[in-house]
Design a protein around this motif. Sequence first.
Motif, PDB file in Angstrom:
ATOM      1  N   GLY A   1       0.837  -1.193   0.000  1.00 17.64           N
ATOM      2  CA  GLY A   1       0.000   0.000   0.000  1.00 17.64           C
ATOM      3  C   GLY A   1       0.871   1.242   0.000  1.00 17.64           C
ATOM      4  O   GLY A   1       1.734   1.391   0.856  1.00 17.64           O
ATOM      5  N   VAL A   2       0.673   2.103  -0.966  1.00 18.74           N
ATOM      6  CA  VAL A   2       1.478   3.321  -1.098  1.00 18.74           C
ATOM      7  C   VAL A   2       0.573   4.539  -1.174  1.00 18.74           C
ATOM      8  O   VAL A   2      -0.633   4.415  -1.346  1.00 18.74           O
ATOM      9  N   GLY A   3       1.184   5.712  -1.054  1.00 18.28           N
ATOM     10  CA  GLY A   3       0.452   6.945  -1.281  1.00 18.28           C
ATOM     11  C   GLY A   3       0.051   7.689  -0.033  1.00 18.28           C
ATOM     12  O   GLY A   3      -0.493   8.783  -0.118  1.00 18.28           O
ATOM     13  N   LYS A   4       0.300   7.131   1.148  1.00 13.08           N
ATOM     14  CA  LYS A   4      -0.057   7.825   2.383  1.00 13.08           C
ATOM     15  C   LYS A   4       1.057   8.792   2.772  1.00 13.08           C
ATOM     16  O   LYS A   4       2.241   8.458   2.727  1.00 13.08           O
ATOM     17  N   ALA A   5       0.675   9.983   3.188  1.00  9.64           N
ATOM     18  CA  ALA A   5       1.635  11.000   3.585  1.00  9.64           C
ATOM     19  C   ALA A   5       2.447  10.537   4.791  1.00  9.64           C
ATOM     20  O   ALA A   5       1.957   9.776   5.634  1.00  9.64           O
TER      21      ALA A   5
ATOM     22  N   MET B   1      -1.022   2.913  12.164  1.00 13.93           N
ATOM     23  CA  MET B   1      -2.304   2.231  12.337  1.00 13.93           C
ATOM     24  C   MET B   1      -3.356   2.792  11.380  1.00 13.93           C
ATOM     25  O   MET B   1      -4.187   2.049  10.862  1.00 13.93           O
ATOM     26  N   LYS B   2      -3.317   4.067  11.097  1.00 15.40           N
ATOM     27  CA  LYS B   2      -4.234   4.678  10.120  1.00 15.40           C
ATOM     28  C   LYS B   2      -3.940   4.132   8.716  1.00 15.40           C
ATOM     29  O   LYS B   2      -4.855   3.845   7.943  1.00 15.40           O
ATOM     30  N   VAL B   3      -2.656   3.958   8.407  1.00 21.83           N
ATOM     31  CA  VAL B   3      -2.281   3.389   7.107  1.00 21.83           C
ATOM     32  C   VAL B   3      -2.839   1.971   6.991  1.00 21.83           C
ATOM     33  O   VAL B   3      -3.394   1.592   5.961  1.00 21.83           O
ATOM     34  N   LEU B   4      -2.732   1.186   8.068  1.00 26.70           N
ATOM     35  CA  LEU B   4      -3.262  -0.176   8.055  1.00 26.70           C
ATOM     36  C   LEU B   4      -4.785  -0.168   7.908  1.00 26.70           C
ATOM     37  O   LEU B   4      -5.337  -0.922   7.097  1.00 26.70           O
ATOM     38  N   ARG B   5      -5.463   0.674   8.672  1.00 23.50           N
ATOM     39  CA  ARG B   5      -6.936   0.720   8.575  1.00 23.50           C
ATOM     40  C   ARG B   5      -7.386   1.097   7.164  1.00 23.50           C
ATOM     41  O   ARG B   5      -8.370   0.545   6.652  1.00 23.50           O
ATOM     42  N   ASP B   6      -6.686   2.026   6.540  1.00 20.76           N
ATOM     43  CA  ASP B   6      -7.028   2.381   5.161  1.00 20.76           C
ATOM     44  C   ASP B   6      -6.752   1.211   4.206  1.00 20.76           C
ATOM     45  O   ASP B   6      -7.504   0.983   3.262  1.00 20.76           O
ATOM     46  N   ALA B   7      -5.691   0.464   4.471  1.00 19.94           N
ATOM     47  CA  ALA B   7      -5.367  -0.698   3.627  1.00 19.94           C
ATOM     48  C   ALA B   7      -6.449  -1.767   3.728  1.00 19.94           C
ATOM     49  O   ALA B   7      -6.744  -2.452   2.741  1.00 19.94           O
ATOM     50  N   TRP B   8      -7.043  -1.930   4.906  1.00 20.83           N
ATOM     51  CA  TRP B   8      -8.118  -2.914   5.073  1.00 20.83           C
ATOM     52  C   TRP B   8      -9.268  -2.663   4.105  1.00 20.83           C
ATOM     53  O   TRP B   8      -9.962  -3.595   3.710  1.00 20.83           O
ATOM     54  N   ALA B   9      -9.493  -1.403   3.737  1.00 25.48           N
ATOM     55  CA  ALA B   9     -10.614  -1.060   2.857  1.00 25.48           C
ATOM     56  C   ALA B   9     -10.300  -1.282   1.380  1.00 25.48           C
ATOM     57  O   ALA B   9     -11.193  -1.220   0.541  1.00 25.48           O
TER      58      ALA B   9
END
Length: 197
Positions: free
Chosen positions: A100-104, A110-118
């Motif tokens: 998963g890429v593109g997160k600032a 943990m926010k990066v992981l939660r977004d990846a779950w979606a």
Amino acid sequence: MSSFPGDSGLRHDKFGEVLESVVSFADAILRPRDAHYTTVHERLGKYTPFFDGCIGALDGTHIRVCVDRKAHDDFTNRKGWTSQNVIAVCDFDMWFTFVGVGKAGAVHDMKVLRDAWAVPGFPHPPEGRYYLVDSGYAGEAGYLGPYRNNRYHLREFERRRAENWDEVYNFHHSSLRNDMGKVRDWVKFGVASLQLK
């Protein structure tokens, strides 16, 4: 020396073409071989039976980026430099099953992981299975992290053996993540291979 003759615009165009090609077949290659994880991987032999439910490791890393002034603060990570927060899942054969890429850079792990779950195609661990994670991701079902407030990294055990059960667990957790080949290093290597010099 440049890989492509001429100006950097040509290199940028070629990089874009290669990246588009890679993305077009990513769903076919970035996925678990056995989505149900029906067997215990042979690399877990010396950790049996304690980590038999483990299906791989999940980790994140920060990749340096250049951004315009308006986005600078959002991309500045806790170490003070601009980055993207990249997350990767790897199995015991060292195959990436998700990236998963593109997160600032300022976004918490943990926010990066939660977004990846979606994200469609994220390889959620089946019931009874889990990924090894560091303490930044721990606390969620299917994501097994170390005990906090105890020694964890292998170098911390070089002079003094584990002194309680939490440290024994942390030592083995750290050893297994280390045996996996350091997912973070693989992510950085892969991204560095794509960057233009």
